[in-house]
Design an enzyme around this catalytic site. Structure first.
Site, PDB file in Angstrom:
ATOM      1  N   ARG A   1       0.365  22.502 -38.093  1.00  0.00           N
ATOM      2  CA  ARG A   1       0.909  23.846 -38.302  1.00  0.00           C
ATOM      3  C   ARG A   1       0.822  24.257 -39.765  1.00  0.00           C
ATOM      4  O   ARG A   1       0.583  25.430 -40.085  1.00  0.00           O
ATOM      5  CB  ARG A   1       2.363  23.895 -37.825  1.00  0.00           C
TER       6      ARG A   1
ATOM      7  N   HIS B   1      -0.790  27.753 -41.327  1.00  0.00           N
ATOM      8  CA  HIS B   1      -0.065  28.669 -42.212  1.00  0.00           C
ATOM      9  C   HIS B   1      -0.737  28.765 -43.574  1.00  0.00           C
ATOM     10  O   HIS B   1      -0.807  29.837 -44.174  1.00  0.00           O
ATOM     11  CB  HIS B   1       1.391  28.210 -42.383  1.00  0.00           C
TER      12      HIS B   1
ATOM     13  N   ASN C   1       9.205  29.846 -42.662  1.00  0.00           N
ATOM     14  CA  ASN C   1       8.927  28.443 -42.930  1.00  0.00           C
ATOM     15  C   ASN C   1      10.078  27.522 -42.632  1.00  0.00           C
ATOM     16  O   ASN C   1       9.904  26.314 -42.704  1.00  0.00           O
ATOM     17  CB  ASN C   1       8.644  28.241 -44.419  1.00  0.00           C
TER      18      ASN C   1
ATOM     19  N   HIS D   1      -0.316  24.351 -29.573  1.00  0.00           N
ATOM     20  CA  HIS D   1       1.057  24.244 -29.066  1.00  0.00           C
ATOM     21  C   HIS D   1       1.183  23.210 -27.943  1.00  0.00           C
ATOM     22  O   HIS D   1       2.214  23.131 -27.287  1.00  0.00           O
ATOM     23  CB  HIS D   1       1.575  25.614 -28.619  1.00  0.00           C
TER      24      HIS D   1
HETATM   25  C1  HEM Z   1      -1.077  32.531 -31.954  1.00  0.00           C
HETATM   26  C2  HEM Z   1      -0.047  32.779 -32.728  1.00  0.00           C
HETATM   27  C3  HEM Z   1       0.995  31.746 -33.045  1.00  0.00           C
HETATM   28  C4  HEM Z   1       2.329  31.941 -33.032  1.00  0.00           C
HETATM   29  C5  HEM Z   1       3.039  33.244 -32.703  1.00  0.00           C
HETATM   30  C6  HEM Z   1       2.954  30.707 -33.374  1.00  0.00           C
HETATM   31  C7  HEM Z   1       4.317  30.519 -33.479  1.00  0.00           C
HETATM   32  C8  HEM Z   1       4.933  29.301 -33.595  1.00  0.00           C
HETATM   33  C9  HEM Z   1       6.348  29.097 -33.579  1.00  0.00           C
HETATM   34  C10 HEM Z   1       7.384  30.207 -33.465  1.00  0.00           C
HETATM   35  C11 HEM Z   1       6.568  27.764 -33.638  1.00  0.00           C
HETATM   36  C12 HEM Z   1       7.908  27.051 -33.585  1.00  0.00           C
HETATM   37  C13 HEM Z   1       8.498  26.988 -34.944  1.00  0.00           C
HETATM   38  C14 HEM Z   1       9.840  26.347 -34.882  1.00  0.00           C
HETATM   39  O1  HEM Z   1      10.782  26.976 -34.449  1.00  0.00           O
HETATM   40  O2  HEM Z   1       9.957  25.179 -35.307  1.00  0.00           O
HETATM   41  C15 HEM Z   1       5.288  27.123 -33.715  1.00  0.00           C
HETATM   42  C16 HEM Z   1       5.098  25.767 -33.806  1.00  0.00           C
HETATM   43  C17 HEM Z   1       3.860  25.188 -33.959  1.00  0.00           C
HETATM   44  N1  HEM Z   1       2.664  25.833 -34.105  1.00  0.00           N
HETATM   45 FE1  HEM Z   1       2.325  27.774 -33.793  1.00  0.00          FE
HETATM   46  N2  HEM Z   1       1.992  29.763 -33.585  1.00  0.00           N
HETATM   47  C18 HEM Z   1       0.773  30.355 -33.410  1.00  0.00           C
HETATM   48  C19 HEM Z   1      -0.457  29.750 -33.572  1.00  0.00           C
HETATM   49  C20 HEM Z   1      -0.626  28.455 -33.986  1.00  0.00           C
HETATM   50  C21 HEM Z   1      -1.885  27.888 -34.419  1.00  0.00           C
HETATM   51  C22 HEM Z   1      -3.187  28.664 -34.526  1.00  0.00           C
HETATM   52  C23 HEM Z   1      -1.651  26.585 -34.714  1.00  0.00           C
HETATM   53  C24 HEM Z   1      -2.597  25.545 -35.223  1.00  0.00           C
HETATM   54  C25 HEM Z   1      -3.900  25.561 -35.047  1.00  0.00           C
HETATM   55  C26 HEM Z   1      -0.253  26.344 -34.430  1.00  0.00           C
HETATM   56  C27 HEM Z   1       0.363  25.118 -34.522  1.00  0.00           C
HETATM   57  C28 HEM Z   1       1.692  24.891 -34.268  1.00  0.00           C
HETATM   58  C29 HEM Z   1       2.271  23.565 -34.171  1.00  0.00           C
HETATM   59  C30 HEM Z   1       1.510  22.245 -34.210  1.00  0.00           C
HETATM   60  C31 HEM Z   1       3.647  23.746 -34.007  1.00  0.00           C
HETATM   61  C32 HEM Z   1       4.724  22.658 -33.896  1.00  0.00           C
HETATM   62  C33 HEM Z   1       5.293  22.408 -35.271  1.00  0.00           C
HETATM   63  C34 HEM Z   1       6.227  21.226 -35.356  1.00  0.00           C
HETATM   64  O3  HEM Z   1       6.536  20.593 -34.336  1.00  0.00           O
HETATM   65  O4  HEM Z   1       6.664  20.908 -36.466  1.00  0.00           O
HETATM   66  N3  HEM Z   1       0.337  27.499 -34.030  1.00  0.00           N
HETATM   67  N4  HEM Z   1       4.307  28.079 -33.695  1.00  0.00           N
HETATM   68  C1  LIG Z   2       9.600  22.397 -45.823  1.00  0.00           C
HETATM   69  C2  LIG Z   2      10.116  23.522 -46.619  1.00  0.00           C
HETATM   70  O1  LIG Z   2       9.898  23.621 -47.801  1.00  0.00           O
HETATM   71  N1  LIG Z   2      10.795  24.418 -45.929  1.00  0.00           N
HETATM   72  C3  LIG Z   2      11.447  25.518 -46.579  1.00  0.00           C
HETATM   73  C4  LIG Z   2      11.156  26.792 -45.802  1.00  0.00           C
HETATM   74  O2  LIG Z   2      11.980  27.837 -46.197  1.00  0.00           O
HETATM   75  C5  LIG Z   2      13.391  27.581 -46.271  1.00  0.00           C
HETATM   76  C6  LIG Z   2      14.068  28.802 -46.770  1.00  0.00           C
HETATM   77  O3  LIG Z   2      13.797  29.898 -45.986  1.00  0.00           O
HETATM   78  C7  LIG Z   2      13.692  26.392 -47.153  1.00  0.00           C
HETATM   79  O4  LIG Z   2      15.066  26.110 -47.112  1.00  0.00           O
HETATM   80  C8  LIG Z   2      12.920  25.194 -46.661  1.00  0.00           C
HETATM   81  O5  LIG Z   2      13.121  24.111 -47.538  1.00  0.00           O
END
Ligand code: HEM
Ligand SMILES: CC(=O)N[C@H]1CO[C@H](CO)[C@@H](O)[C@@H]1O
Ligand SMILES: *[C@@H]1O[C@H](CO)[C@@H](O)[C@H](O)[C@H]1NC(C)=O
Length: 326
Positions: free
Chosen positions: A61, A65, A92, A194
């Protein structure tokens, strides 16, 4: 083609040029300066992955970003003294610290090899680590193009309007991906990321509690799944709680994500809309039924993602410390 569709096509074409022509990336970029960079990074990433699984989704992720905000230049990793860097943007909150830690540790490992010290950019290390975590979770391997420089600018404000939201529908998603030179197929394939990782409850709570429908549940959501989500995410849930995004194989990089969408088990509106919208449904069905097709499209798409806004020449530097400009 009628004349009305021409401006659209040419805008896309120019965006594609911006996204691809700046890149002077090569797979063997470090052949002379740090020939073993691939195995050095892999060793560090494997070690970190054994410590915690979160390494994989967090790194994947982070790469996404990074590339969508100011290009793949590791600007997302820069820290600021006044909390005004990219990583300080609220979006973030969910960027798990383990992604940052993976890059910092891999960089330290690279720099511990005498010839490689300060030769490899943080942006390239993030790109390599991303491929490595995909492989570690069972996904496809691929050659990573290298030669990105690290950016010197990171601002909270630059994140605005550059990252997609969980509540986005297909049109908003397509537009944002197109502005980075990525097609509808790229969007769908990349959303397959995802298939691993976690989400905090607030990202989808509206879909299960306060949707404008009789029972408050988004009708595109599988009812049984919606009820399960309510159980895992009660109304006043601890905001730190995160749940698996792929309820079936949460730790495997596979095409289960697309099978879930077919059953109404896409966690976010952005996920489910890929199946609900008829313009993207066929590709979701293809990826659900043919994992080779998904893997090939994913590799093509993440390679394109890795070319977005790449900095070369005097636009960037090779950072000594990934969290600070030189
Ligand atoms: C298509 C539009 C996308 C949206 C709206 C989106 C949105 C999100 C959101 C809301 C989360 C959860 C964040 C949280 O609450 O912790 C998430 C997690 C994640 N996203 Fe996306 N995402 C998108 C595309 C992508 C793409 C293109 C990738 C990588 C190629 C990606 C990789 C991931 C991964 C691996 C996680 C899990 C993160 C973790 O477990 O720490 N996403 N995404
Ligand atoms: C991993 C990291 O640096 N996350 C930051 C993302 O943004 C919040 C504030 O919005 C910080 O508290 C986190 O440390
Ligand atoms: C699956 O997709 C691959 C790659 O596009 C293709 O070569 C193969 O023929 C497809 N398999 C089936 C069963 O359709």
């Amino acid at each position: 083609m009628n004349s009305q569709s021409l401006p659209f096509v040419s805008t896309l074409f120019v965006l594609q040029l911006i996204a691809t022509c700046h890149a002077q990336l090569r797979v063997d970029f470090y052949r002379n300066s740090c020939p073993d960079v691939e195995s050095i990074v892999r060793t560090a990433v494997e070690k970190k992955f054994l410590e915690t699984f979160v390494t994989a989704p967090a790194t994947l992720r982070l790469f996404f970003h990074d590339c969508f905000v100011r290009g793949c230049d590791a600007s997302v990793i820069l820290a600021s003294s006044n909390n005004k860097a990219e990583k300080d943007n609220p979006i973030n909150l969910s960027l798990a610290g383990d992604g940052f830690d993976t890059v910092i540790k891999a960089k330290a490992t690279v720099d511990s090899v005498p010839g490689c010290r300060n030769k490899v950019s943080c942006a390239d290390i993030l790109a390599l680590a991303t491929r490595d975590v995909i492989v570690l979770t069972g996904g496809p391997s691929y050659a990573v193009e290298l030669g990105r420089l690290d950016g010197r600018i990171s601002t909270k404000a630059s994140v605005r309007h550059r990252l997609p939201h969980a509540a986005f529908h297909l049109d908003q998603l397509s537009k944002m991906f197109a502005s980075n030179g990525l097609t509808l197929t790229d969007l769908i394939a990349l959303s397959g990321a995802h298939t691993i990782g976690f989400s905090h409850c607030n990202q989808f709570s509206k879909r299960v509690y306060s949707f404008r429908s009789k029972n408050g549940i988004d009708p595109t959501l599988n009812l049984g799944y919606a009820k399960l989500l309510r159980e895992m995410c009660p109304k006043n849930v601890d905001p730190r709680i995160a749940i698996n995004m792929d309820p079936i194989t949460p730790r495997t990089f596979d095409n289960q994500y697309f099978k879930n969408l077919q059953q109404g088990k896409g966690l976010f509106t952005s996920d489910q809309s890929l199946f609900t919208d008829r313009r993207s449904r066929n590709i979701v069905n293809l990826f659900a039924s043919n994992s080779t097709a998904f893997e090939r499209s994913f590799v093509a798409a993440i390679t394109k993602l890795g070319r977005v806004g790449v900095k070369t020449g005097n636009q960037g530097e090779i950072r000594r410390d990934c969290t600070i400009v030189n």
